[in-house]
Design an enzyme around this catalytic site. Sequence first.
Site, PDB file in Angstrom:
ATOM      1  N   GLY A 143      64.212  63.275 -19.611  1.00  9.45           N
ATOM      2  CA  GLY A 143      63.778  61.882 -19.485  1.00  9.45           C
ATOM      3  C   GLY A 143      62.327  61.768 -19.036  1.00  9.45           C
TER       4      GLY A 143
ATOM      5  N   ILE B  24      60.639  60.683 -16.109  1.00  6.25           N
ATOM      6  CA  ILE B  24      60.167  61.321 -14.865  1.00  6.25           C
ATOM      7  C   ILE B  24      60.619  62.781 -14.833  1.00  6.25           C
ATOM      8  CG2 ILE B  24      60.064  61.126 -12.344  1.00  6.25           C
ATOM      9  CD1 ILE B  24      60.932  58.171 -12.682  1.00  6.25           C
TER      10      ILE B  24
ATOM     11  N   ASN C 113      72.264  64.650 -20.953  1.00  7.61           N
ATOM     12  CA  ASN C 113      73.213  64.338 -22.037  1.00  7.61           C
ATOM     13  C   ASN C 113      72.523  63.604 -23.189  1.00  7.61           C
ATOM     14  OD1 ASN C 113      72.817  61.800 -21.010  1.00  7.61           O
ATOM     15  ND2 ASN C 113      74.967  61.358 -20.570  1.00  7.61           N
TER      16      ASN C 113
ATOM     17  N   SER D 167      71.434  60.714 -23.439  1.00  3.95           N
ATOM     18  CA  SER D 167      71.873  59.335 -23.671  1.00  3.95           C
ATOM     19  C   SER D 167      70.685  58.384 -23.708  1.00  3.95           C
ATOM     20  CB  SER D 167      72.868  58.895 -22.593  1.00  3.95           C
ATOM     21  OG  SER D 167      72.246  58.903 -21.336  1.00  3.95           O
TER      22      SER D 167
ATOM     23  N   LEU E 218      77.118  65.058 -16.938  1.00  2.00           N
ATOM     24  CA  LEU E 218      77.494  65.509 -15.586  1.00  2.00           C
ATOM     25  C   LEU E 218      78.767  64.841 -15.072  1.00  2.00           C
ATOM     26  CD1 LEU E 218      73.964  65.628 -13.926  1.00  2.00           C
ATOM     27  CD2 LEU E 218      75.119  67.381 -15.260  1.00  2.00           C
TER      28      LEU E 218
ATOM     29  N   SER F 180      65.112  54.484  -5.371  1.00  2.00           N
ATOM     30  CA  SER F 180      64.221  53.432  -5.870  1.00  2.00           C
ATOM     31  C   SER F 180      63.869  52.454  -4.762  1.00  2.00           C
ATOM     32  CB  SER F 180      64.945  52.695  -6.992  1.00  2.00           C
ATOM     33  OG  SER F 180      64.286  51.484  -7.282  1.00  2.00           O
TER      34      SER F 180
ATOM     35  N   THR G  81      63.997  49.552  -5.105  1.00  2.00           N
ATOM     36  CA  THR G  81      64.912  48.413  -5.275  1.00  2.00           C
ATOM     37  C   THR G  81      65.803  48.242  -4.041  1.00  2.00           C
ATOM     38  OG1 THR G  81      66.428  47.350  -6.821  1.00  2.00           O
ATOM     39  CG2 THR G  81      66.779  49.683  -6.476  1.00  2.00           C
TER      40      THR G  81
ATOM     41  N   TYR H 117      72.890  48.281 -10.782  1.00  2.00           N
ATOM     42  CA  TYR H 117      71.993  49.448 -10.798  1.00  2.00           C
ATOM     43  C   TYR H 117      71.475  49.727  -9.382  1.00  2.00           C
ATOM     44  CZ  TYR H 117      67.405  51.602 -10.704  1.00  2.00           C
ATOM     45  OH  TYR H 117      66.339  52.376 -10.346  1.00  2.00           O
TER      46      TYR H 117
ATOM     47  N   LYS I 161      72.092  52.921  -6.425  1.00  2.00           N
ATOM     48  CA  LYS I 161      71.083  53.696  -5.674  1.00  2.00           C
ATOM     49  C   LYS I 161      71.415  53.658  -4.175  1.00  2.00           C
ATOM     50  CE  LYS I 161      68.700  55.184  -9.095  1.00  2.00           C
ATOM     51  NZ  LYS I 161      68.807  56.593  -9.478  1.00  2.00           N
TER      52      LYS I 161
ATOM     53  N   ASN J 165      62.616  47.397 -21.433  1.00  2.21           N
ATOM     54  CA  ASN J 165      62.878  46.448 -20.353  1.00  2.21           C
ATOM     55  C   ASN J 165      61.689  46.384 -19.400  1.00  2.21           C
ATOM     56  OD1 ASN J 165      65.723  45.861 -20.918  1.00  2.21           O
ATOM     57  ND2 ASN J 165      66.028  48.025 -20.441  1.00  2.21           N
TER      58      ASN J 165
HETATM   59  C1  UD1 Z   1      62.963  47.573 -12.049  1.00  5.46           C
HETATM   60  C2  UD1 Z   1      63.785  47.798 -10.801  1.00  5.46           C
HETATM   61  C3  UD1 Z   1      63.507  49.175 -10.279  1.00  5.46           C
HETATM   62  C4  UD1 Z   1      63.861  50.182 -11.331  1.00  5.46           C
HETATM   63  C5  UD1 Z   1      63.035  49.910 -12.565  1.00  5.46           C
HETATM   64  C6  UD1 Z   1      63.453  50.875 -13.639  1.00  5.46           C
HETATM   65  C7  UD1 Z   1      64.334  46.008  -9.305  1.00  5.46           C
HETATM   66  C8  UD1 Z   1      63.813  44.979  -8.357  1.00  5.46           C
HETATM   67  N1  UD1 Z   1      63.425  46.785  -9.828  1.00  5.46           N
HETATM   68  O1  UD1 Z   1      61.628  47.535 -11.643  1.00  5.46           O
HETATM   69  O2  UD1 Z   1      64.287  49.428  -9.163  1.00  5.46           O
HETATM   70  O3  UD1 Z   1      63.629  51.461 -10.861  1.00  5.46           O
HETATM   71  O4  UD1 Z   1      63.232  48.563 -12.993  1.00  5.46           O
HETATM   72  O5  UD1 Z   1      63.965  50.306 -14.748  1.00  5.46           O
HETATM   73  O6  UD1 Z   1      65.480  46.095  -9.542  1.00  5.46           O
HETATM   74  N2  UD1 Z   1      57.499  42.056 -16.615  1.00  5.46           N
HETATM   75  C9  UD1 Z   1      56.966  41.112 -17.459  1.00  5.46           C
HETATM   76  N3  UD1 Z   1      57.236  41.223 -18.794  1.00  5.46           N
HETATM   77  C10 UD1 Z   1      58.007  42.227 -19.317  1.00  5.46           C
HETATM   78  C11 UD1 Z   1      58.555  43.184 -18.443  1.00  5.46           C
HETATM   79  C12 UD1 Z   1      58.288  43.063 -17.088  1.00  5.46           C
HETATM   80  O7  UD1 Z   1      56.265  40.206 -17.026  1.00  5.46           O
HETATM   81  O8  UD1 Z   1      58.214  42.246 -20.530  1.00  5.46           O
HETATM   82  C13 UD1 Z   1      57.216  41.985 -15.181  1.00  5.46           C
HETATM   83  C14 UD1 Z   1      58.435  41.842 -14.296  1.00  5.46           C
HETATM   84  O9  UD1 Z   1      58.764  40.513 -14.111  1.00  5.46           O
HETATM   85  C15 UD1 Z   1      57.948  42.524 -13.017  1.00  5.46           C
HETATM   86  C16 UD1 Z   1      56.944  43.559 -13.503  1.00  5.46           C
HETATM   87  O10 UD1 Z   1      56.604  43.183 -14.821  1.00  5.46           O
HETATM   88  O11 UD1 Z   1      57.257  41.598 -12.241  1.00  5.46           O
HETATM   89  C17 UD1 Z   1      57.527  44.968 -13.528  1.00  5.46           C
HETATM   90  O12 UD1 Z   1      58.765  44.946 -14.220  1.00  5.46           O
HETATM   91  P1  UD1 Z   1      59.528  46.282 -14.643  1.00  5.46           P
HETATM   92  O13 UD1 Z   1      58.583  47.206 -15.303  1.00  5.46           O
HETATM   93  O14 UD1 Z   1      60.737  45.882 -15.409  1.00  5.46           O
HETATM   94  O15 UD1 Z   1      59.912  46.946 -13.264  1.00  5.46           O
HETATM   95  P2  UD1 Z   1      60.682  46.341 -11.987  1.00  5.46           P
HETATM   96  O16 UD1 Z   1      61.466  45.143 -12.323  1.00  5.46           O
HETATM   97  O17 UD1 Z   1      59.676  46.209 -10.909  1.00  5.46           O
END
Ligand code: UD1
Length: 362
Positions: A32, A34, A54, A56, A81, A147, A149, A172, A176, A221
């Site tokens: 993956g 990291i 795996n 995935s 695992l 995380s 989070t 999620y 953690k 995402n």
């Molecule tokens: C989230 C989780 C983090 C996890 C990580 C991995 C929470 C609070 N955070 O991080 O624990 O390790 O995902 O998947 O649960 N944004 C946009 N447009 C986009 C995508 C994101 O504006 O299309 C913004 C989001 O609103 C956020 C920032 O960018 O403010 C970062 O988002 P993202 O990269 O998804 O990470 P986190 O949400 O911080």
Amino acid sequence: MKEKSKKFKYFTYIRSKFDYIMKKILVTGGTGFIGSHTVVELINAGYEVVIADNLSNSKTGSLEGIEQITGVKAPFERVDLCDKVAFEALLKKHRSINAVIHFAAFKAVGESVEQPLKYYHNNLTSLINLLDLMPQYGIENIVFSSSCTVYGQPEQLPVTEQSPIQPATSPYGQTKQISETIIRDVVAASDRIKSIALRYFNPIGAHASALIGELPVGTPNNLMPFITQTAIGIREQLNVFGNDYNTPDGSCIRDYIHVVDLAKAHVTAVSRLMENRNKKPFEIFNLGTGTGVSVLELITTFEKVTGVKLNYRIVGRRAGDTEQVWADTSFANNELGWKTLSTLEETLLSAWNWEKRINNNG
Ligand code: UD1
């Protein structure tokens, strides 16, 4: 008798050197994002690595990248695992593992809300299997991928390791928190197992060679791959989730850390455990840069360093988003003896170079 003791001492000396040279680390989730960068840094530091994944949420292409960068073909086992029998077969095949770095887990926040059991089952079963098997195979050290989070929206910034844990906002995040608790309990009950949990802030970027990087399956995402995919034309438009937060420019603030800096922290953490330099049997470190950057600042900096104009628009807030969070890095800096080296500009450029290369555009 004297001769025998001399021989024994010599044998012990040679074995200790051999052990040092041959320290073997199992990296779960090693293909993956990291995981693959950490494998590279482990090999560069002289460790022997076994990769388990795996596939995935990753592809075997990262194995080729690792080999091209390091010149070493690390053994790879395609194993889920959660399948304890298969996991044990791996440990039987690759004897004398000294430590495990456990990345393997699902990590999409939104998906975890829709399919909570998928997350609880995968993220917790794999960890429980690992902790259960470790003593039988003489493995005493585990570095765990956690995380930021777990802090939710902290009342005080920057966040230290002592900041209170907040109720998780997604399954999620819950996995953690539960995983950290499981490890804490197992370590407390054992006189051998030691662990370090690393709480990542927002890992982005790619290896300077652009041979490995983040490869999201389907629509990303996370912000960084969405930015690079929009810049290269795979996505038409980037949505900025909210500009009405209580921050200087209204967009959310995060602590974006270069994945190579993050990977190096794993080498430092795992060697600390293997060399018994840990102060407590279970330690926790924040891994971030110590600087908060807003979504709009990230976009502007990306445009500046790449010269590419991003097509973006402001939309409504994303449910469950934290307004602002960044790390207090002093404990990791002083106690772990690690700090980030890359600038935000270098980090963004590395992500862009990777996106260009995988689209045969670099
Ligand atoms: C989230 C989780 C983090 C996890 C990580 C991995 C929470 C609070 N955070 O991080 O624990 O390790 O995902 O998947 O649960 N944004 C946009 N447009 C986009 C995508 C994101 O504006 O299309 C913004 C989001 O609103 C956020 C920032 O960018 O403010 C970062 O988002 P993202 O990269 O998804 O990470 P986190 O949400 O911080």
